[in-house]
Design a protein around this motif. Sequence first.
Motif, short mmCIF file in Angstrom:
data_model
loop_
_atom_site.label_atom_id
_atom_site.label_comp_id
_atom_site.label_asym_id
_atom_site.label_seq_id
_atom_site.Cartn_x
_atom_site.Cartn_y
_atom_site.Cartn_z
N ILE A 22 28.31 -8.86 68.86
CA ILE A 22 28.22 -10.21 68.29
C ILE A 22 26.77 -10.58 68.00
CG2 ILE A 22 28.11 -11.65 70.39
CD1 ILE A 22 30.33 -12.39 67.38
N SER A 23 25.84 -10.09 68.81
CA SER A 23 24.42 -10.42 68.60
C SER A 23 23.86 -9.75 67.34
CB SER A 23 23.58 -10.02 69.81
OG SER A 23 23.42 -8.60 69.87
N LEU A 24 24.49 -8.68 66.89
CA LEU A 24 24.03 -7.98 65.69
C LEU A 24 24.50 -8.64 64.39
CD1 LEU A 24 24.72 -4.30 66.85
CD2 LEU A 24 22.47 -5.41 66.62
N LEU A 25 25.47 -9.55 64.51
CA LEU A 25 26.12 -10.11 63.32
C LEU A 25 25.60 -11.48 62.93
CD1 LEU A 25 29.76 -9.16 64.31
CD2 LEU A 25 28.20 -7.88 62.83
N ASP A 26 25.67 -11.76 61.64
CA ASP A 26 25.39 -13.10 61.12
C ASP A 26 26.66 -13.92 61.19
OD1 ASP A 26 22.88 -12.15 60.38
OD2 ASP A 26 23.46 -11.79 58.30
N TYR A 27 26.55 -15.19 61.48
CA TYR A 27 27.70 -16.09 61.48
C TYR A 27 27.26 -17.51 61.40
CZ TYR A 27 26.59 -15.79 66.44
OH TYR A 27 25.94 -15.78 67.64
N MET B 228 34.37 -3.28 62.18
CA MET B 228 34.14 -3.62 63.59
C MET B 228 34.57 -2.47 64.50
SD MET B 228 32.80 -6.09 65.33
CE MET B 228 33.00 -7.60 64.39
N VAL B 229 35.67 -1.81 64.16
CA VAL B 229 36.11 -0.67 64.96
C VAL B 229 35.02 0.40 64.98
CG1 VAL B 229 37.78 1.25 65.08
CG2 VAL B 229 38.59 -1.08 64.62
N VAL B 230 34.45 0.69 63.82
CA VAL B 230 33.39 1.70 63.73
C VAL B 230 32.16 1.26 64.52
CG1 VAL B 230 31.87 2.94 62.14
CG2 VAL B 230 34.26 2.52 61.50
N LEU B 231 31.77 0.00 64.36
CA LEU B 231 30.62 -0.52 65.10
C LEU B 231 30.84 -0.38 66.61
CD1 LEU B 231 27.97 -2.12 65.43
CD2 LEU B 231 29.31 -4.21 65.14
N LEU B 232 31.97 -0.85 67.08
CA LEU B 232 32.25 -0.80 68.52
C LEU B 232 32.35 0.64 69.03
CD1 LEU B 232 34.86 -3.69 68.73
CD2 LEU B 232 32.55 -3.70 69.70
N ASN C 118 24.21 0.56 61.83
CA ASN C 118 23.53 -0.26 60.82
C ASN C 118 24.41 -0.50 59.61
OD1 ASN C 118 21.26 -0.41 62.43
ND2 ASN C 118 20.14 1.18 61.36
N ASN C 119 25.11 0.53 59.16
CA ASN C 119 26.00 0.39 58.01
C ASN C 119 27.14 -0.58 58.33
OD1 ASN C 119 27.07 1.17 55.31
ND2 ASN C 119 28.75 1.96 56.58
N SER C 120 27.73 -0.45 59.50
CA SER C 120 28.83 -1.34 59.88
C SER C 120 28.38 -2.79 59.94
CB SER C 120 29.41 -0.92 61.23
OG SER C 120 30.00 0.36 61.14
N VAL C 121 27.22 -3.03 60.55
CA VAL C 121 26.69 -4.39 60.64
C VAL C 121 26.43 -4.94 59.24
CG1 VAL C 121 24.67 -5.75 61.36
CG2 VAL C 121 25.73 -4.14 62.96
N LYS C 122 25.82 -4.14 58.39
CA LYS C 122 25.53 -4.59 57.03
C LYS C 122 26.81 -4.91 56.27
CE LYS C 122 23.06 -3.34 52.84
NZ LYS C 122 21.96 -4.29 52.80
N GLN C 123 27.83 -4.06 56.39
CA GLN C 123 29.08 -4.27 55.67
C GLN C 123 29.85 -5.48 56.21
OE1 GLN C 123 29.90 -2.91 52.84
NE2 GLN C 123 28.13 -1.58 52.88
N ILE C 124 29.83 -5.66 57.53
CA ILE C 124 30.49 -6.84 58.11
C ILE C 124 29.80 -8.11 57.61
CG2 ILE C 124 30.87 -8.14 60.26
CD1 ILE C 124 31.26 -5.34 61.62
N ASN C 125 28.47 -8.14 57.71
CA ASN C 125 27.73 -9.32 57.27
C ASN C 125 27.91 -9.57 55.77
OD1 ASN C 125 26.78 -9.97 59.82
ND2 ASN C 125 24.91 -8.77 59.58
N ARG C 126 27.91 -8.52 55.00
CA ARG C 126 28.08 -8.65 53.54
C ARG C 126 29.47 -9.19 53.20
NH1 ARG C 126 29.42 -5.53 48.98
NH2 ARG C 126 27.94 -5.80 47.28
N THR C 127 30.49 -8.66 53.84
CA THR C 127 31.87 -9.09 53.61
C THR C 127 32.07 -10.53 54.06
OG1 THR C 127 32.68 -6.83 53.87
CG2 THR C 127 34.30 -8.59 54.11
#
Length: 140
Positions: A135-140, A42-46, A67-76
């Motif tokens: 927040i709009s880029l993330l899955d939840y 999230m730090v990298v994304l922001l 894109n990598n940060s979003v993918k890794q956050i969603n994957r984790t």
Amino acid sequence: MEELIQLRESIEKHDFVTALQIVDELDEMSVEAKFNKIFSYMVVLLLHLIKEEAEKRLTKSWKLSINNSVKQINRTNRRRKFGGYYAKKADLIEIIDDAFELALEGAAIEAFGGAYDQPELLNLIDVNGIKNKAISLLDY
């Protein structure tokens, strides 16, 4: 590792109350590890969203990092076996709020070649807009 030994001993002694307490502790540790990993990405994304907003541009490298940060956050965050997510929207908002200051610090060093300090950079961006975009880029 000590927890697993204690868990085995508790089960062997048929002390299921203690065993379940250890299972709860292990589960909490696992979720905390996932939240810590999400925080790091999230730090990298922001940081890159702040630079994009401040400099009014988006480089290929920043886009890749976003894109990598979003993918890794969603994957984790995704629960593979049971479905759903570890961090719900409220948790992700809290992580964004916690990570923002550190991201701003990094962005102040990188944006405009480090020409602006954190308070100056803060005046150039829409903090809520950046948080909402994250927040709009993330899955939840």
